[in-house]
Design a protein around this motif. Structure first.
Motif, PDB file in Angstrom:
ATOM      1  N   GLU A 104      11.516   1.406   5.141  1.00  0.00           N
ATOM      2  CA  GLU A 104      12.699   1.502   6.002  1.00  0.00           C
ATOM      3  C   GLU A 104      13.905   0.824   5.353  1.00  0.00           C
ATOM      4  N   ARG A 105      13.685  -0.312   4.696  1.00  0.00           N
ATOM      5  CA  ARG A 105      14.787  -0.980   4.000  1.00  0.00           C
ATOM      6  C   ARG A 105      15.382  -0.066   2.939  1.00  0.00           C
ATOM      7  N   LYS A 106      14.523   0.629   2.194  1.00  0.00           N
ATOM      8  CA  LYS A 106      15.014   1.542   1.152  1.00  0.00           C
ATOM      9  C   LYS A 106      15.796   2.692   1.789  1.00  0.00           C
ATOM     10  N   MET A 112      16.195  -1.430  -3.362  1.00  0.00           N
ATOM     11  CA  MET A 112      16.048  -0.311  -4.294  1.00  0.00           C
ATOM     12  C   MET A 112      14.616   0.227  -4.305  1.00  0.00           C
ATOM     13  N   SER A 113      13.662  -0.550  -3.817  1.00  0.00           N
ATOM     14  CA  SER A 113      12.258  -0.173  -3.930  1.00  0.00           C
ATOM     15  C   SER A 113      11.562  -0.212  -2.583  1.00  0.00           C
ATOM     16  N   ASP A 114      10.643   0.727  -2.406  1.00  0.00           N
ATOM     17  CA  ASP A 114       9.836   0.719  -1.188  1.00  0.00           C
ATOM     18  C   ASP A 114       8.457   0.116  -1.447  1.00  0.00           C
ATOM     19  N   ASN A 123       5.199   2.548  -1.153  1.00  0.00           N
ATOM     20  CA  ASN A 123       5.314   2.858   0.282  1.00  0.00           C
ATOM     21  C   ASN A 123       4.791   1.752   1.184  1.00  0.00           C
ATOM     22  N   GLU A 124       5.519   0.667   1.229  1.00  0.00           N
ATOM     23  CA  GLU A 124       5.165  -0.424   2.132  1.00  0.00           C
ATOM     24  C   GLU A 124       5.556  -0.035   3.553  1.00  0.00           C
ATOM     25  N   VAL A 129       1.272  -2.915   5.525  1.00  0.00           N
ATOM     26  CA  VAL A 129       1.533  -4.333   5.784  1.00  0.00           C
ATOM     27  C   VAL A 129       0.413  -4.975   6.602  1.00  0.00           C
ATOM     28  N   LEU A 130      -0.050  -4.285   7.618  1.00  0.00           N
ATOM     29  CA  LEU A 130      -1.024  -4.883   8.528  1.00  0.00           C
ATOM     30  C   LEU A 130      -2.486  -4.639   8.166  1.00  0.00           C
TER      31      LEU A 130
END
Length: 142
Positions: A104-106, A112-114, A123-124, A129-130
């Motif tokens: 989502e940040r990307k 710049m990186s996911d 693809n975080e 993450v969980l």
């Protein structure tokens, strides 16, 4: 006025719109038909009511009809958990997909990186993450 943003050919006036709005809003506007004066006077209608009138009751009815019963049960369980409030809020955010992960940040051009900063996997997302990340397995006790 919306009609002021239409050119003489009845199309969106991109020269006027482009400096005013961000790209994603312009893309959304491009998917909408410009207002047409030859169709008669504009009259807003609420399609979810027989009389086409907006009411709080009709809006509430639409919202609650579209709720998944299973989701409702899950939310009630989250808010009844006997845990600190920050854990309830975190769980609620996770279930709503509101935790800001690198994918989502990307997408928002905040990074710049996911990739996951802990394990380097691409693809975080919330699942990673969980559950999938080696750090989640080690520190999560799995």
């Amino acid at each position: 006025m919306v009609a002021d943003m239409v050119n003489n050919d009845g199309e969106w006036d991109w020269q006027r719109l482009t400096p005013l709005l961000p790209k994603e809003k312009l893309e959304y506007i491009a998917s909408i038909q410009p207002p047409r004066t030859n169709l008669g006077e504009y009259q807003p209608l609420w399609r979810w009511d027989e009389k086409h009138d907006f009411t709080t009751r009709s809006a509430y009815k639409i919202i609650t009809e579209n709720e998944n019963l299973q989701d409702n049960v899950i939310w009630k369980k989250v808010w009844r958990l006997q845990v600190p409030q920050r854990i309830q809020v975190f769980t609620w955010l996770a279930l709503h997909g509101r935790l800001l992960k690198n994918t989502e940040r990307k997408r928002r051009h905040l990074t710049m990186s996911d990739r996951c900063e802990l394990c380097g996997a691409a693809n975080e997302d919330i699942e990673h993450v969980l559950r999938s990340c080696i750090a989640a397995k080690v520190y999560g006790g799995h």
